[in-house]
Design a protein around this motif. Structure first.
Motif, short mmCIF file in Angstrom:
data_model
loop_
_atom_site.label_atom_id
_atom_site.label_comp_id
_atom_site.label_asym_id
_atom_site.label_seq_id
_atom_site.Cartn_x
_atom_site.Cartn_y
_atom_site.Cartn_z
N PHE A 98 0.94 -1.14 -0.16
CA PHE A 98 0.14 0.23 0.10
C PHE A 98 1.04 1.08 0.19
CE2 PHE A 98 -3.05 -3.55 1.39
CZ PHE A 98 -4.30 -2.78 1.22
N SER A 99 0.61 2.34 -0.35
CA SER A 99 0.89 3.63 -0.13
C SER A 99 -0.25 4.01 -0.69
CB SER A 99 2.28 3.38 -1.62
OG SER A 99 0.91 4.02 -3.24
N ALA A 100 0.45 5.94 -0.05
CA ALA A 100 -1.11 6.72 -0.25
C ALA A 100 -0.09 8.21 -1.33
CB ALA A 100 -1.43 7.33 1.66
N LYS A 101 -1.56 8.96 -1.82
CA LYS A 101 -1.07 9.85 -1.74
C LYS A 101 -1.99 10.96 -2.10
CE LYS A 101 1.50 7.83 -5.79
NZ LYS A 101 2.09 7.68 -7.21
N GLY A 102 -1.70 12.61 -1.88
CA GLY A 102 -2.44 13.50 -2.19
C GLY A 102 -2.88 14.34 -3.17
N TYR A 103 -3.51 14.21 -4.36
CA TYR A 103 -3.35 15.09 -5.12
C TYR A 103 -4.38 16.56 -5.05
CZ TYR A 103 -1.66 11.24 -7.58
OH TYR A 103 -1.16 10.40 -8.40
N GLY A 104 -4.90 17.35 -3.73
CA GLY A 104 -5.66 18.30 -3.81
C GLY A 104 -6.73 18.66 -4.79
N GLU A 105 -7.14 19.61 -5.50
CA GLU A 105 -8.11 19.43 -6.39
C GLU A 105 -7.83 19.43 -8.19
OE1 GLU A 105 -5.78 24.65 -5.20
OE2 GLU A 105 -6.65 22.55 -4.57
N TYR A 106 -6.35 19.40 -7.88
CA TYR A 106 -5.57 18.67 -9.39
C TYR A 106 -5.80 17.87 -10.63
CZ TYR A 106 -2.62 22.70 -7.07
OH TYR A 106 -2.80 24.04 -6.27
N GLN A 107 -6.50 16.73 -9.41
CA GLN A 107 -7.32 15.43 -10.51
C GLN A 107 -8.40 15.93 -10.66
OE1 GLN A 107 -5.49 12.28 -10.72
NE2 GLN A 107 -3.30 12.83 -11.14
N PRO A 108 -9.65 17.05 -11.29
CA PRO A 108 -10.69 16.69 -10.73
C PRO A 108 -11.61 15.82 -11.92
CG PRO A 108 -10.45 18.68 -11.67
CD PRO A 108 -9.07 18.56 -11.97
N ILE A 109 -12.39 14.94 -11.63
CA ILE A 109 -13.67 14.28 -12.66
C ILE A 109 -14.90 14.77 -12.46
CG2 ILE A 109 -12.13 12.09 -11.77
CD1 ILE A 109 -15.11 11.99 -9.53
N ALA A 110 -14.97 16.38 -12.67
CA ALA A 110 -16.45 16.77 -13.20
C ALA A 110 -15.89 18.44 -12.43
CB ALA A 110 -17.40 16.76 -11.77
N SER A 111 -16.73 19.94 -13.15
CA SER A 111 -16.55 20.14 -12.89
C SER A 111 -17.26 21.07 -11.33
CB SER A 111 -17.40 21.71 -14.43
OG SER A 111 -17.63 22.70 -14.33
N ASN A 112 -15.81 21.95 -11.29
CA ASN A 112 -15.94 22.91 -10.22
C ASN A 112 -16.93 24.10 -9.90
OD1 ASN A 112 -14.25 21.27 -8.46
ND2 ASN A 112 -12.73 21.44 -9.37
N GLU A 113 -17.26 24.03 -11.05
CA GLU A 113 -18.06 25.15 -11.37
C GLU A 113 -19.60 25.03 -10.38
OE1 GLU A 113 -16.96 28.03 -12.89
OE2 GLU A 113 -15.31 27.15 -12.87
N THR A 114 -19.78 23.93 -10.22
CA THR A 114 -21.32 23.47 -9.79
C THR A 114 -20.94 23.05 -8.24
OG1 THR A 114 -21.23 21.49 -10.69
CG2 THR A 114 -22.01 23.62 -11.85
N ALA A 115 -22.09 22.92 -7.58
CA ALA A 115 -22.20 22.06 -6.44
C ALA A 115 -21.96 21.21 -6.94
CB ALA A 115 -23.27 22.53 -5.17
N GLU A 116 -22.68 20.18 -7.14
CA GLU A 116 -23.00 18.67 -7.60
C GLU A 116 -21.08 18.24 -8.43
OE1 GLU A 116 -24.95 15.56 -10.07
OE2 GLU A 116 -25.64 17.52 -11.06
N GLY A 117 -20.58 19.07 -9.04
CA GLY A 117 -19.41 18.91 -9.84
C GLY A 117 -18.33 19.09 -9.03
#
Length: 258
Positions: free
Chosen positions: A213-232
Motif C-alpha cells: 500500500f501507498s498513499a497520495k494526495g492530489y488536492g484539487e488537481y485531478q478533478p473528474i467533474a466541473s468545479n463550477e457547480t455544487a454537484e461537480g
C-alpha cells in the motif's frame, strides 16, 4: 580524332545521379501530402491505418504517427473516448480479463453489503479503480475518518483481499475551494492526510499486506467533474483506491515475511 570521339561518348552518357535525391524528395512530398490529408479527416480508423503503413515504410519509432486520432485534443476531452481508450491502452489482455473478473466479484459484494451509494468501480488503463465520495467517510475540512463510518471503511477493505498480491494506491482528492484552518493550510495537505488516515483504517484488516500500500494526495488537481457547480465539486471530493495490474510499473510483490 580520338579526342573528338571521347567527347562525343561523354555527351551520350549524361550523369543521372541527381535522379536519386530527386526521387527521395518526391517520396517525402507525397508522404507529407498524404499525412496532411489524413490529419484533415476525423476518421480515426483511417488515420490509424495510415499511420501503421507509414511507420512500416519509413521504419520510424514513436511520434505523431502513434496518435490514435486525427484530433488528439478532441479525443482526450471526450469522456467516452477517455474511458474506452483507458481500457484498451496500458492493460494487456490478461490484465484486463483478471481485473474485469475482480470487478464483477466486487460488484456482487457491493450489492450484497448495500455499498452502492458509497463505492463505485471503474476499469481504466491504470488498473481497477474504486471511488468513494468524501462525505461517506469525513466531515468537511477534517482528515480523520468519522467513527460511525469506520465500519464502512472496514467493509471496503474486504474488497481488497486478493489471492494474487497487487500493489494498491490510495489517493485523496478535493474540489478547488481553498481551505485554511488550524490544521491544514491547503487542499493538498487535507487530501494527503485523508488518504493516509483512510489507509490506516483499511490496514486494520490483517489479511492485507501493508507493504503493498501507498498513499497520495492530489488536492484539487485531478478533478473528474466541473468545479463550477455544487454537484461537480461533490464528485471531486473523493478518495480513490487504485488496484494495479500484475507486472505494473509499481507492482513489485514484496518478499515473504520472516
Amino acid at each position: 580524332m580520338a579526342k573528338g570521339r571521347k567527347k562525343q561518348h561523354e555527351h551520350e552518357h549524361v550523369d543521372e545521379s541527381w535522379l536519386i535525391p530527386y526521387a527521395d524528395l518526391l517520396t517525402l512530398l507525397l508522404a507529407l501530402f498524404i499525412v496532411l490529408f489524413a490529419m484533415s479527416s476525423v476518421d480515426a480508423k483511417k488515420f490509424q491505418t495510415m499511420s501503421q503503413a507509414f511507420n512500416e515504410v519509413f521504419q520510424g519509432g514513436a511520434g505523431v504517427m502513434d496518435y490514435p486520432s486525427t484530433t488528439p485534443s478532441e479525443t482526450m476531452n471526450d469522456p467516452k473516448n477517455q474511458s474506452q481508450e483507458g481500457k484498451l491502452s496500458g492493460l494487456g489482455a490478461k490484465d484486463q480479463k483478471e481485473l474485469s473478473e475482480m470487478q464483477k466479484k466486487m460488484a456482487e459484494y457491493i450489492e450484497k453489503n448495500s455499498l452502492q451509494n458509497k463505492v463505485e468501480t471503474t476499469l481504466s488503463g491504470e488498473g481497477l479503480l474504486l471511488r468513494i465520495r468524501d462525505n461517506v467517510l469525513f466531515n468537511s475540512g477534517v482528515a480523520e475518518v468519522r467513527e460511525e463510518n469506520r465500519q464502512a471503511a472496514r467493509e471496503i477493505s474486504r474488497l481488497l483481499e486478493m489471492d494474487i498480491p497487487r500493489n494498491i494506491i490510495i489517493s485523496g482528492h478535493s474540489d478547488n475551494i481553498p481551505i485554511k484552518n488550524e490544521q491544514f493550510q491547503s487542499n493538498w495537505e487535507l487530501s494527503a492526510m485523508r488518504a493516509v488516515n483512510f489507509m490506516k483504517v483499511i490496514l486494520e484488516n490483517k489479511k492485507l499486506d501493508p507493504r503493498l500500500f501507498s498513499a497520495k494526495g492530489y488536492g484539487e488537481y485531478q478533478p473528474i467533474a466541473s468545479n463550477e457547480t455544487a454537484e461537480g465539486r461533490a464528485k471531486n471530493r473523493r478518495v480513490e483506491i487504485l488496484i494495479l495490474p500484475q507486472g505494473g510499473k509499481e507492482n513489485n510483490t514484496p518478499p515473504a515475511k520472516n
